[in-house]
Design an enzyme around this catalytic site. Structure first.
Site, PDB file in Angstrom:
ATOM      1  N   ARG A  47       0.353  -1.127   0.302  1.00  0.00           N
ATOM      2  CA  ARG A  47      -0.228  -0.072   0.157  1.00  0.00           C
ATOM      3  C   ARG A  47       1.116   1.548  -0.056  1.00  0.00           C
ATOM      4  O   ARG A  47       0.572   1.952  -0.884  1.00  0.00           O
ATOM      5  CB  ARG A  47      -1.026   0.249   1.411  1.00  0.00           C
ATOM      6  N   CYS A  84     -25.998  -3.451  -9.325  1.00  0.00           N
ATOM      7  CA  CYS A  84     -27.485  -3.533  -8.607  1.00  0.00           C
ATOM      8  C   CYS A  84     -27.509  -3.831  -6.798  1.00  0.00           C
ATOM      9  O   CYS A  84     -28.025  -5.506  -6.219  1.00  0.00           O
ATOM     10  CB  CYS A  84     -28.094  -4.919  -9.132  1.00  0.00           C
TER      11      CYS A  84
END
Ligand code: LLP
Length: 421
Positions: free
Chosen positions: A281, A348
């Site tokens: 990271r 969705c």
């Protein structure tokens, strides 16, 4: 609203730039959603930590799970970095990007026999074993290949890294590594393991750790094990402190790299061992953004929604960790009032959001937004859910930029299903 500026992403004449390129230009050329990375960011972060550790014998291995695009891995390889791979797939990528096998290390709590075989056939620098059964299997496979496997044992030091529970790995309750007692017992099996040579001890405490103390505490535990083994005539060569360094997504208070490096130096200097580290990271998160475009805005009785063409399948972190990613417009338009809104995608699911309840200067259809700090665990965790194509990736270097992965086509996603109907 708040604007996130850095040496790599900054507003000039109201336009967000990545290095010397207006992000809008890239978004218009390649479409959205699109991942954009600053090459200078990769280079600066690598050099910063390498320099800070110069007081000690060390090796840096880029944890490519955070961003495994070949051009990204190659950027680190060209700087002299090694690569930490977590699977045969990542090994495949690291080799394709030009990493030398002797600079690759393999992690993984559940390596398959084939992954172990590949690590040995390719003569990787070392394999980090996480259980007794794995050590026995490595010994067997190495024997069948007539090789001596270089193995480190991953110790779970039971130190609380105080990070999100899903990305904390160094607690006794986590599945990773073995406890210090077991590690000592396993290292003592050295004399019976004809095809293994134990070269080091390894740990990885977790990810997005913002305090230096857990690293110090755990490093001290590893140092004790190292010295204990030395007193028994088992001489290890390296201690691997893993990755986990936290970065700024918002206004987190983090430690300085110098502070982290100085702590490692003070714990390990006296041991006469090589220190390995595996940042992911730190090297990639703030190099990248996900550029998205507003499809619609709507106001319900409860909330404002900004519906963009980027979704949870492109950047999963907000949905699964509740992670904060700052969002800001690619172009600042004066006079737009700030609104509070959720930035959501077309998928969705109600869990499909990129940012929740944030303040942004009023957005309208077709405006572009940057989702910041998206260079780590962004593209690599993307999926085709709802049959959405994965976004393209673009690497910016000064005032140049280039496509380093195209947007997927529907044919890529359908793969061979049509022939198998
Ligand atoms: N080494 C090992 C053995 C690891 O498991 C990891 C990350 C690293 C190094 C690199 O850690 P970093 O420096 O990036 O913190 N998907 C999550 C992060 C999972 C990290 C997994 N292991 C997220 O998006 O926050």
């Amino acid at each position: 609203m708040k604007y996130f500026n850095s040496d790599y992403y900054t507003y000039k004449d109201s336009k967000l730039y990545c290095e010397d390129v207006p992000v809008l230009k890239i978004a218009e050329e390649f479409g959205t959603p699109a991942y954009i990375y600053s090459k200078k960011y990769f280079i600066d972060r690598y050099k910063e930590i390498d320099e800070a550790l110069k007081g000690i014998n060390h090796k840096v291995f880029f944890a490519c799970k955070s961003n495994f695009n070949l051009s990204v891995i190659k950027t680190f390889v060209d700087l002299g970095s090694g690569v930490d791979v977590n699977s045969e797939g990542e090994l495949f990528r690291a080799l394709k990007a030009g990493a030398k096998p002797e600079k690759i290390i393999m992690s993984g709590v559940g390596k398959t026999a084939n992954e172990i075989k590949l690590a040995l056939e390719n003569d990787l620098l070392m394999i980090k074993a996480e259980s007794e059964e794995e050590i026995i299997l490595i010994n067997e496979i190495a024997g069948s290949l007539n090789k001596t496997a270089r193995v480190a044992i991953r110790v779970n030091p039971d130190v609380d890294a105080k990070t999100h529970p899903y990305i904390s790995t160094g607690l006794a309750e986590n599945k990773f590594g073995v406890d210090p007692e077991t590690a000592l017992r396993l290292f003592r099996m050295q004399k019976d393991l004809k095809n293994i040579i134990f070269t080091g001890i390894d740990m990885h405490l977790g990810s997005q750790i913002t305090k230096v103390e857990p690293f110090i505490e755990a490093s001290e535990r590893l140092a004790e094990i190292f010295l204990q083994l030395k007193s028994e005539g088992i001489n290890l060569k390296h201690i691997d402190v893993g990755g986990g360094i936290g970065i700024h997504y918002n206004n987190e208070k983090t430690f300085l790299i110098k502070e982290y490096a100085d702590s490692l130096i003070s714990v390990f200097k006296k041991l006469n061992c090589e220190v390995f580290l595996e940042p992911g990271r730190l090297f990639t998160a703030n190099s990248g953004i996900l550029a998205v475009q507003v499809l619609y805005t709507k106001k319900t009785s409860r909330k404002n929604f900004i519906i963009t063409d980027g979704a949870m399948n492109d950047l999963l972190r907000p949905s699964i960790y509740g992670a904060y990613h700052h969002v800001q417009p690619l172009v600042i338009t004066d006079g737009k009032p700030d609104i509070k809104a959720d930035v959501v995608g077309p998928v969705c699911e109600s869990g499909d959001f990129l940012a929740k309840n944030i303040t942004i200067s009023g957005c309208k259809r077709n405006d572009y937004i940057a989702v910041m700090s998206a260079g780590a665990y962004g593209m690599v965790m993307s999926s085709n859910y709802n049959m959405r194509r994965r976004p393209p990736e673009i690497l910016v270097d000064g005032n140049n930029y280039k496509l380093i992965r195209s947007r997927e086509t529907f044919e890529h996603i359908v793969y061979d299903e049509e022939n198998l109907l």
